[in-house]
Design an enzyme around this catalytic site. Sequence first.
Site, PDB file in Angstrom:
ATOM      1  N   LYS A 191       0.833  -1.210   0.000  1.00  0.00           N
ATOM      2  CA  LYS A 191       0.000   0.000   0.000  1.00  0.00           C
ATOM      3  C   LYS A 191       0.863   1.254   0.000  1.00  0.00           C
ATOM      4  O   LYS A 191       0.620   2.182  -0.758  1.00  0.00           O
ATOM      5  CB  LYS A 191      -0.938   0.012   1.216  1.00  0.00           C
ATOM      6  CG  LYS A 191      -2.119  -0.929   1.040  1.00  0.00           C
ATOM      7  CD  LYS A 191      -3.362  -0.446   1.779  1.00  0.00           C
ATOM      8  CE  LYS A 191      -4.601  -1.170   1.293  1.00  0.00           C
ATOM      9  NZ  LYS A 191      -5.189  -2.057   2.270  1.00  0.00           N
ATOM     10  N   LYS A 234      -3.569  -9.620  -7.770  1.00  0.00           N
ATOM     11  CA  LYS A 234      -4.867 -10.127  -7.283  1.00  0.00           C
ATOM     12  C   LYS A 234      -5.993  -9.148  -7.620  1.00  0.00           C
ATOM     13  O   LYS A 234      -5.755  -7.931  -7.719  1.00  0.00           O
ATOM     14  CB  LYS A 234      -4.804 -10.434  -5.778  1.00  0.00           C
ATOM     15  CG  LYS A 234      -4.808  -9.234  -4.925  1.00  0.00           C
ATOM     16  CD  LYS A 234      -5.041  -9.548  -3.457  1.00  0.00           C
ATOM     17  CE  LYS A 234      -5.058  -8.194  -2.765  1.00  0.00           C
ATOM     18  NZ  LYS A 234      -5.102  -8.121  -1.390  1.00  0.00           N
ATOM     19  N   LYS A 277     -10.559  -4.572  -4.623  1.00  0.00           N
ATOM     20  CA  LYS A 277     -11.633  -3.584  -4.567  1.00  0.00           C
ATOM     21  C   LYS A 277     -11.129  -2.195  -4.914  1.00  0.00           C
ATOM     22  O   LYS A 277     -11.883  -1.350  -5.362  1.00  0.00           O
ATOM     23  CB  LYS A 277     -12.192  -3.526  -3.128  1.00  0.00           C
ATOM     24  CG  LYS A 277     -13.087  -4.678  -2.768  1.00  0.00           C
ATOM     25  CD  LYS A 277     -13.683  -4.478  -1.387  1.00  0.00           C
ATOM     26  CE  LYS A 277     -12.934  -5.282  -0.351  1.00  0.00           C
ATOM     27  NZ  LYS A 277     -13.477  -5.284   0.978  1.00  0.00           N
TER      28      LYS A 277
HETATM   29  P1  TYM Z   1     -11.075  -7.500   2.552  1.00  0.00           P
HETATM   30  O1  TYM Z   1     -12.219  -6.617   2.890  1.00  0.00           O
HETATM   31  O2  TYM Z   1      -9.996  -6.930   1.693  1.00  0.00           O
HETATM   32  O3  TYM Z   1     -11.579  -8.810   1.841  1.00  0.00           O
HETATM   33  C1  TYM Z   1     -12.618  -9.622   2.363  1.00  0.00           C
HETATM   34  C2  TYM Z   1     -12.261 -11.079   2.126  1.00  0.00           C
HETATM   35  O4  TYM Z   1     -12.066 -11.334   0.727  1.00  0.00           O
HETATM   36  C3  TYM Z   1     -10.833 -12.010   0.525  1.00  0.00           C
HETATM   37  N1  TYM Z   1     -10.267 -11.586  -0.765  1.00  0.00           N
HETATM   38  C4  TYM Z   1      -9.963 -12.416  -1.770  1.00  0.00           C
HETATM   39  N2  TYM Z   1     -10.060 -13.753  -1.891  1.00  0.00           N
HETATM   40  C5  TYM Z   1      -9.684 -14.293  -3.072  1.00  0.00           C
HETATM   41  N3  TYM Z   1      -9.211 -13.556  -4.115  1.00  0.00           N
HETATM   42  C6  TYM Z   1      -9.094 -12.221  -4.039  1.00  0.00           C
HETATM   43  N4  TYM Z   1      -8.648 -11.514  -5.073  1.00  0.00           N
HETATM   44  C7  TYM Z   1      -9.478 -11.592  -2.819  1.00  0.00           C
HETATM   45  N5  TYM Z   1      -9.491 -10.295  -2.402  1.00  0.00           N
HETATM   46  C8  TYM Z   1      -9.972 -10.319  -1.145  1.00  0.00           C
HETATM   47  C9  TYM Z   1      -9.951 -11.560   1.683  1.00  0.00           C
HETATM   48  O5  TYM Z   1      -8.901 -12.481   1.914  1.00  0.00           O
HETATM   49  C10 TYM Z   1     -10.945 -11.488   2.815  1.00  0.00           C
HETATM   50  O6  TYM Z   1     -11.104 -12.758   3.410  1.00  0.00           O
HETATM   51  N6  TYM Z   1      -8.134  -7.441   6.588  1.00  0.00           N
HETATM   52  C11 TYM Z   1      -9.363  -7.968   6.049  1.00  0.00           C
HETATM   53  C12 TYM Z   1     -10.581  -7.663   6.881  1.00  0.00           C
HETATM   54  C13 TYM Z   1     -10.495  -8.090   8.322  1.00  0.00           C
HETATM   55  C14 TYM Z   1     -10.554  -9.415   8.809  1.00  0.00           C
HETATM   56  C15 TYM Z   1     -10.499  -9.307  10.212  1.00  0.00           C
HETATM   57  C16 TYM Z   1     -10.654 -10.658   8.192  1.00  0.00           C
HETATM   58  C17 TYM Z   1     -10.397  -7.264   9.396  1.00  0.00           C
HETATM   59  N7  TYM Z   1     -10.390  -7.993  10.526  1.00  0.00           N
HETATM   60  C18 TYM Z   1     -10.526 -10.432  11.032  1.00  0.00           C
HETATM   61  C19 TYM Z   1     -10.690 -11.793   9.022  1.00  0.00           C
HETATM   62  C20 TYM Z   1     -10.624 -11.671  10.418  1.00  0.00           C
HETATM   63  C21 TYM Z   1      -9.599  -7.362   4.676  1.00  0.00           C
HETATM   64  O7  TYM Z   1      -9.151  -6.269   4.392  1.00  0.00           O
HETATM   65  O8  TYM Z   1     -10.443  -8.079   3.877  1.00  0.00           O
END
Ligand code: TYM
Length: 327
Positions: A112, A193, A196
């Site tokens: 980032k 990857k 969003k």
């Molecule tokens: P976030 O909001 O970026 O994404 C949500 C979930 O989607 C998965 N993901 C993907 N899986 C496969 N291919 C992709 N291209 C892809 N992009 C995103 C992410 O792995 C995630 O599971 N840090 C986390 C949010 C969070 C969290 C937590 C997760 C905060 N606290 C505690 C688990 C437990 C995040 O930014 O996810």
Amino acid sequence: MQHRIFSGVQPTGNIHIGNYLGAFRNWARLQDDYDTIYCIVDLHAMTVDYDPVALEKARVDTAKILLALGVDPDRSLLYTQSQVPGHAELAWILGTMTPMGVLGRMTQFKEKTAAGVASNLGLYSYPVLMAADILLYRADLVPVGDDQRQHIEVTRDLAERFNNRFGDVFPIPEAYVPETSARVMSLTDPTAKMSKSDPQMKSRISLLDEPDMIRKRIRSAVTDSDPQVRYDTAAKPGISNLLEIMSACTGEPIESLVDEYASGGYGTFKDAVADVVIAEIAPVRERFEALENGDVREVLRVGGVRANEMAGTYQSEVLRAVGVGAF
Ligand code: TYM
């Protein structure tokens, strides 16, 4: 003992098929067999530049998408992180045991900031808040995509440090990552990857895209010039990504898809991928549109109250253990 599942999503709009196949589909599936807690992590979303009005809307829209894809408030706790002060309180305590070097090595932080995102203390300590999210409820299983593995490692490390110093309070959680589609790649650059925050809309399939748009995006997905459909992530990352998406949607192994589409050309293959993706996610958009914002806000309100009660009980144990228990 029944497993407790916790997972989170940032309310930043543009929820895509990577989020769905990597994580959310498992969120819905796991509800029958586990005790499930799902959180819209709005405090995490504040670590990058954001607009408060858009954040407020994204929280509700994200909840709506989760409900539309099958998260069921009768079986799961669904709420937003800011409703439960325990997340931030536990993050502070865990922060006092987090070596700076650990955070400096985090891939997401490095990526980032390298991409020009202004660094701030919240962005740097993001993994500590994430560890607090999980440990606050004593979760032991965390359904996520591949990109969150490193953060789960930090969570495990912090749980161990805490337990060694203050007694056995936290279970050591594990990541629950799907075999295929744990890392869905961008449609415009299949070596990165799907994300969003990618400014290129063409790079992803949003869960709310209309069928025509989904087809258009898949047809224009970047592939290569050799027309044979084959799984080879190094030589053919674009086709391999589409094979993974198709396999995840149909449940068919990649090898049998390769047998079926090997020689038909990319056009036929891409159309078949579009068909299965549309069949998988079109119902989500339909259910999303049928949900009322007021009802969704009420689900979150009730979820937040319940989560706060649960977290409060657990948090008193932590406060006692570290020497600042209630008088
Ligand atoms: P976030 O909001 O970026 O994404 C949500 C979930 O989607 C998965 N993901 C993907 N899986 C496969 N291919 C992709 N291209 C892809 N992009 C995103 C992410 O792995 C995630 O599971 N840090 C986390 C949010 C969070 C969290 C937590 C997760 C905060 N606290 C505690 C688990 C437990 C995040 O930014 O996810």
